[in-house]
Design a protein around this motif. Sequence first.
Motif, PDB file in Angstrom:
ATOM      1  N   ALA A  58       0.840  -1.204   0.000  1.00 54.47           N
ATOM      2  CA  ALA A  58       0.000   0.000   0.000  1.00 54.47           C
ATOM      3  C   ALA A  58       0.874   1.252   0.000  1.00 54.47           C
ATOM      4  O   ALA A  58       0.590   2.223  -0.703  1.00 54.47           O
ATOM      5  CB  ALA A  58      -0.907  -0.018   1.221  1.00 54.47           C
ATOM      6  N   ILE A  66       1.103   4.463  -2.626  1.00 52.53           N
ATOM      7  CA  ILE A  66       0.976   5.871  -2.199  1.00 52.53           C
ATOM      8  C   ILE A  66       2.213   6.650  -2.652  1.00 52.53           C
ATOM      9  O   ILE A  66       2.118   7.786  -3.124  1.00 52.53           O
ATOM     10  CB  ILE A  66       0.780   5.958  -0.661  1.00 52.53           C
ATOM     11  N   ARG A  86       1.959   7.507  -6.310  1.00 52.16           N
ATOM     12  CA  ARG A  86       1.017   8.618  -6.532  1.00 52.16           C
ATOM     13  C   ARG A  86       1.588   9.931  -6.007  1.00 52.16           C
ATOM     14  O   ARG A  86       1.348  11.001  -6.571  1.00 52.16           O
ATOM     15  CB  ARG A  86      -0.325   8.289  -5.875  1.00 52.16           C
ATOM     16  N   PHE A  87       2.355   9.833  -4.926  1.00 54.19           N
ATOM     17  CA  PHE A  87       3.007  11.036  -4.384  1.00 54.19           C
ATOM     18  C   PHE A  87       3.964  11.620  -5.429  1.00 54.19           C
ATOM     19  O   PHE A  87       3.991  12.835  -5.666  1.00 54.19           O
ATOM     20  CB  PHE A  87       3.768  10.671  -3.100  1.00 54.19           C
ATOM     21  N   LEU A  89       3.774  14.627   3.987  1.00 57.05           N
ATOM     22  CA  LEU A  89       3.761  13.260   3.466  1.00 57.05           C
ATOM     23  C   LEU A  89       5.138  12.707   3.079  1.00 57.05           C
ATOM     24  O   LEU A  89       5.369  11.496   3.165  1.00 57.05           O
ATOM     25  CB  LEU A  89       2.824  13.238   2.237  1.00 57.05           C
ATOM     26  N   SER A  93       7.135  10.152   5.192  1.00 60.66           N
ATOM     27  CA  SER A  93       6.425   8.875   5.371  1.00 60.66           C
ATOM     28  C   SER A  93       6.552   7.971   4.141  1.00 60.66           C
ATOM     29  O   SER A  93       6.414   6.762   4.242  1.00 60.66           O
ATOM     30  CB  SER A  93       4.939   9.112   5.640  1.00 60.66           C
TER      31      SER A  93
END
Lengths: 113, 339
Positions: free
Chosen positions: A9, A13, A16-17, A58, A61
């Motif tokens: 997952a 992300i 997409r980031f 973000l 992370s």
Amino acid sequence: MAKPDFEGALAKIRTRFLDRLREQSAELRQLLEQAESGAGRRDSIKAFGAIAHKIAGLAKSVGFAELGQAALEADQTIIRWLGDEEPQPSFSDVLWTMKNCLARCEDALSGNG
Amino acid sequence: MKILSVDDDELILELLVESLAQAGFHDVTTANSAQSALDLIAALDAENMDDEEGSFDCFLLDIEMPGMNGIELCTEIRKMPAYRRTPILMVTTLSDRNNIEKAFAAGATDYINKPFDQIELGSRIRLARMLVNEQRRGLQAYFMASALTTGLDDEKTALFQAPVTVEGVERVVDLQVLENFLLQLSRKGLYQSAAIAFKFTEAKEAFLKLGEAEYYELLEKVAALIAKGFGKCDFLLSHFGSGLFVGVIDRSGAPLPENFGDILAKAAEEAGLKPQDGRPGIIVGDPVENPIHRRNDIHSMLLDATASVTEKTLRIDAKVLKVKPLIPKGLKFNLFSDK
């Protein structure tokens, strides 16, 4: 230790980031140029800060700690520059944090982040 | 545990959902604005009208969102009776004192900075849940206590000394929330805090004379008087038990009002809280300023503040009774001993 499905997952992300970062980088570059040229400087810097704020929340992370730190510094320096609390950063400090943030965005996009 | 997570960034929401699942929380609903969150709460609570509890057990709120921000959303959620004590954790990149203080004053239970670590996120949610359960148990025990007891036996003493949360007064928070606030400031290197304590002089007499509910109302009244007395000075205030309150202020902000003691003594007199023997109804201690680097430093600052007001109270009592004050050396009440 993170479970494999969490790692999967997180990888999605992260992809997409990076997709979003490509668009954000182009916007940041344009806003930096506007800030340097002096036209609508305050608005450009404010808009830069809003994008940096999103990146800062973000980046670390999803594996881009340096970018996260640079974006956080730009966000916080801009908040102080826009506000009225002392001590205020100088305009050259603001520009430096903006340029540094943009450089780290480009590092992340080129795979050096 | 049903969690509602609110953030205007879809990627953050996705990351929160995955991180929460990793930490063992699988029932997570998301909303991308404060208004959608309020609509969602209203819709779900309307479906579960028979439940006294709300549909969510915990809220995670971003602060910077277009339209209504997370602090305003926190205020709105706290206005709903079902969510007066539900954990609300702010999850935000903002780390300045102003936002931290506003969030806690609006009713936040804790404050987590982005980027967050999923292990820390999980443990902070569990801690917030424990804190709320403790508050609930504390209030239940408080109001269920026997009103038949006339003296201060062990059970009554424990009730009198309990740091029961005073609700419904702006900027008055639970003692552990006050600790969370100070911890968050220390994590961000914001050490400019001072503590000041207040003693409601006739707390013990009132506790013995009144029922628990009436005494609790009186505590609310005293808390409101103290809160008003702070004037323009930013503060958060907590009830420590035994009629003691402690406020935390920002040393770099507006100063404490001059003659704070006189202002509160007058306010207490006007509210009918002045003892007949001439002592002030509310006694104000000296502000105590300690650097905060660890949890123990927080306890130390708060305890030094309570020691100051207690010493002042003993001196005033001795003056009224015309005896020499007996003030123990290193006077402190260890209110955190069982934590």
